[in-house]
Scaffold this active site. Structure first.
Site, PDB file in Angstrom:
ATOM      1  N   ARG A 156      -4.588  43.839  25.724  1.00  0.00           N
ATOM      2  CA  ARG A 156      -3.328  43.221  25.280  1.00  0.00           C
ATOM      3  C   ARG A 156      -3.514  42.744  23.847  1.00  0.00           C
ATOM      4  NH1 ARG A 156       0.713  40.648  23.604  1.00  0.00           N
ATOM      5  NH2 ARG A 156       2.310  39.730  24.967  1.00  0.00           N
ATOM      6  N   GLU A 199      10.169  44.003  25.571  1.00  0.00           N
ATOM      7  CA  GLU A 199       9.955  44.628  26.871  1.00  0.00           C
ATOM      8  C   GLU A 199      10.617  46.007  26.892  1.00  0.00           C
ATOM      9  OE1 GLU A 199       8.134  43.545  29.280  1.00  0.00           O
ATOM     10  OE2 GLU A 199       7.706  41.539  28.520  1.00  0.00           O
ATOM     11  N   ARG A 227      -6.927  41.109  31.488  1.00  0.00           N
ATOM     12  CA  ARG A 227      -6.864  42.002  30.341  1.00  0.00           C
ATOM     13  C   ARG A 227      -7.644  41.433  29.157  1.00  0.00           C
ATOM     14  NH1 ARG A 227      -0.384  42.494  30.022  1.00  0.00           N
ATOM     15  NH2 ARG A 227      -0.755  40.249  29.834  1.00  0.00           N
TER      16      ARG A 227
END
Length: 229
Positions: A62, A70, A104
């Site tokens: 990330r 999004e 992540r």
């Protein structure tokens, strides 16, 4: 005999302490600033991708300090495409900042001498993520992109909704009549199929936040089309 037994006990205790110390040092070796190198083998959206390391380990990454639209937001698909153009099937370096609650790797990305996090902000493909901001100069890059109406900043002001606000609105629902649903929060679990999802919002959460890419069979950034039509 007692002395020999005591010596053996002390040696065993000393060996145990050395083992524990070594384990702690190994754990602490993975810290902020550590570099991960590899090739990008998948791009999930405008700020998340999959890195394949030289030892064939796949790591979900990330981008730190930024937040891209999004997939279902205006410019979401475009932001993913721009990130893909910058890093997909390329060898890159990730400078670690953290590991997030979804496991992540969070960090700054460098590809062919380009600081990808900054580049996305400069091109109007992402917001500066205020909640996790460390490099204040990113705000200057965002302001310049906004003034030049680059990328998402060319959209009508009503469509310039920061992703963190958009996610919050989709998690809490839009009816405003059900106090239970308004407090709803999703968490990553064992669900992997669209038939297990209760709503489009949950499917989007599992795709975006949990990295369950099986929900997006055609790779268009929209999970579970039957739910998210």
């Amino acid at each position: 005999m007692k002395n020999k037994s005591a010596v053996r006990s002390l040696l065993l205790l000393f060996g145990l302490l050395l083992f524990i110390s070594g384990a702690c040092e190994e754990e602490n070796a993975v810290k902020e600033g550590v570099e991960y190198k590899g090739r990008v083998v998948g791009v999930s959206d405008g700020d998340t991708f999959t890195l394949l390391t030289p030892d064939k380990q796949q790591i979900k990454v990330r981008l730190s300090e930024i937040d891209a639209p999004e997939s279902a937001q205006p410019y979401g698909t475009r932001a993913k495409q721009v990130l893909s153009d910058l890093i997909f099937q390329k060898d890159i370096t990730v400078v670690k900042e953290d590991i997030d609650r979804y496991g992540r790797l969070v960090g700054h990305i460098y590809a062919n001498g380009t600081h990808v996090n900054r580049k996305l902000v400069q091109d109007g493909m992402a917001w500066v993520y205020r909640q996790y901001l460390k490099d204040q100069t990113l705000l200057q890059d965002e302001q310049q992109a906004k003034e030049a109406k680059r990328g998402l900043w060319s959209l009508p002001s009503t469509e310039q909704v920061p992703p963190w606000e958009w996610r919050k609105g989709n998690r809490t629902g839009n009816s405003g009549n059900d106090p239970v649903s308004n407090e709803q929060e999703f968490t990553c679990g064992s669900k992997t199929r669209c038939s297990q999802m209760t709503s489009c919002e949950e499917a989007m959460y599992y795709l975006k936040e949990c990295g369950v890419t099986t929900l997006d069979g055609d790779g268009d950034g929209m999970p579970c089309e039957a739910l998210c039509r």
